[in-house]
Scaffold this motif. Structure first.
Motif, short mmCIF file in Angstrom:
data_model
loop_
_atom_site.label_atom_id
_atom_site.label_comp_id
_atom_site.label_asym_id
_atom_site.label_seq_id
_atom_site.Cartn_x
_atom_site.Cartn_y
_atom_site.Cartn_z
N GLU A 53 -83.29 -7.31 -38.91
CA GLU A 53 -83.28 -8.16 -37.71
C GLU A 53 -84.74 -8.52 -37.41
O GLU A 53 -85.52 -7.66 -36.99
N ILE A 54 -85.10 -9.76 -37.66
CA ILE A 54 -86.51 -10.17 -37.62
C ILE A 54 -86.87 -10.74 -36.24
O ILE A 54 -86.17 -11.60 -35.71
N HIS A 61 -90.28 -17.72 -26.26
CA HIS A 61 -89.44 -16.53 -26.09
C HIS A 61 -89.15 -15.89 -27.44
O HIS A 61 -89.28 -16.53 -28.48
N THR A 62 -88.71 -14.64 -27.37
CA THR A 62 -88.35 -13.92 -28.60
C THR A 62 -86.90 -14.18 -28.96
O THR A 62 -86.01 -14.08 -28.12
N MET A 157 -95.80 -10.96 -27.35
CA MET A 157 -96.21 -10.86 -28.75
C MET A 157 -95.98 -12.19 -29.42
O MET A 157 -95.07 -12.93 -29.06
N LYS A 158 -96.79 -12.46 -30.43
CA LYS A 158 -96.51 -13.61 -31.27
C LYS A 158 -95.89 -13.07 -32.55
O LYS A 158 -96.57 -12.50 -33.39
N TRP A 159 -94.58 -13.20 -32.64
CA TRP A 159 -93.86 -12.68 -33.81
C TRP A 159 -93.88 -13.73 -34.92
O TRP A 159 -94.69 -14.66 -34.90
N ALA A 160 -92.96 -13.63 -35.85
CA ALA A 160 -92.86 -14.63 -36.92
C ALA A 160 -92.42 -15.98 -36.35
O ALA A 160 -91.84 -16.04 -35.26
N THR A 161 -92.66 -17.05 -37.09
CA THR A 161 -92.06 -18.33 -36.71
C THR A 161 -90.62 -18.35 -37.24
O THR A 161 -90.26 -17.60 -38.15
N TYR A 184 -80.61 -15.08 -24.87
CA TYR A 184 -81.86 -15.82 -24.76
C TYR A 184 -81.90 -16.69 -23.52
O TYR A 184 -80.92 -17.31 -23.14
N ASP A 185 -83.11 -16.77 -22.97
CA ASP A 185 -83.31 -17.48 -21.72
C ASP A 185 -83.77 -18.91 -22.01
O ASP A 185 -84.90 -19.26 -21.73
#
Ligand code: AMP
Ligand code: MN
Length: 266
Positions: A53-54, A61-62, A157-161, A184-185
């Motif tokens: 789960e990436i 948003h995440t 956090m800046k996660w993956a694109t 998700y918001d």
């Protein structure tokens, strides 16, 4: 191997005991539990697909993108996950500083006591510590007051694109699925853009039935699957016997007209 409390073998045992016949382990941002999960599933005679789960950042948003039936030794996938995990320790220290400023004592060290894998410290570990020390009644209350998006101890956090996540998964031979879209918001317009972009990138499915959805959301996301032609998935999002809203294998079935993401794996 991420923020669940049972080792992979015990998750396998529990799934099997509950009647699961096809199972995926989907830790956050790490594949290290897959060999143990696969081996135990093999002993039990339960079919197994490797999953992950990436964590992705999309429109501020995440979003979590599940990869199913990936090659867990694929180099680009393994390296990509290592890269997105790398900021977690510094983020956790900052969460600790902010929690300390809110009057929580020793939160970083406390959270670390719940971490089984030093490469992966998550908000869930902090939340368990705060509940155990009596700062909040349960995990949800911790997220509502301290750690949820926009709360005082939330560290973005800046996660993956989205593109990276879908490419890593499909490049490793897997299917990319949007996890628990109901969480998700986003505005309706943003949701439409997310589904369009995900599909254009090669994403093929969404979770319809999940432990994170209400029954009303089962219907809502079944409609999304029909509209976009997505395969449908079903995931318990099981983390712990005490915290789970629903146990492994105990969710309702998918609506009969939808095509399951596992349709050709059985
Ligand atoms: P992290 O990857 O460190 O941002 O942690 C994300 C995890 O925290 C999610 O996958 C959930 O397991 C948990 N989480 C996030 N929001 C909530 C919430 N509102 N209530 C309970 N758990 C949550
Ligand atoms: Mn989790």
């Amino acid at each position: 191997m991420s923020d669940g409390v049972l080792p992979p073998e015990e998750v396998a045992d529990r799934a099997h005991a509950n009647g699961v016949t096809l199972w995926a382990l989907t830790d956050h941002d790490i594949l290290d539990g897959v060999p143990q999960a696969r081996a135990r599933a093999g002993v039990l005679g339960m079919r197994f697909v490797a999953g992950v789960e990436i964590s992705v950042t999309w429109a501020g948003h995440t979003v979590h993108i599940v990869g199913l039936n990936v090659d867990d030794a694929n180099r680009d996938l393994v390296e990509g996950l290592r890269e997105i995990r790398s900021g977690r320790t510094e983020r956790a220290r900052e969460m600790g500083r902010r929690l300390d400023a809110m009057g929580v004592e020793n939160s970083y060290e406390g959270a670390l006591e719940y971490v089984s894998n030093p490469a992966l410290i998550s908000r869930t570990h902090f939340a368990r510590y705060l509940v155990e020390r009596g700062y909040s009644r349960n995990l949800q209350a911790v997220f509502d007051r301290y750690l949820g998006d926009g709360c005082p101890a939330y560290v973005p956090m800046k996660w993956a694109t989205l593109e990276q996540a879908v490419n890593w998964i499909t490049g490793a031979g897997g299917r990319a699925i949007i996890a628990h879209p109901g969480r998700y918001d986003y505005t309706p317009v943003q949701f439409g853009a997310l589904f369009d972009e995900f599909r254009e990138l090669g994403g093929v499915g969404i979770e319809v039935i999940t432990g994170s959805h209400t029954p009303a959301q089962y219907g809502e996301y079944a409609q999304v699957a029909r509209h976009y032609g997505f395969l449908a998935s079903r995931g318990s999002d099981f983390h712990s016997p005490r915290e789970a809203r629903v146990d492994l294998g105990r969710l309702p079935s998918l609506p009969a007209d939808l095509t399951p993401v596992w349709h050709d794996w059985i």
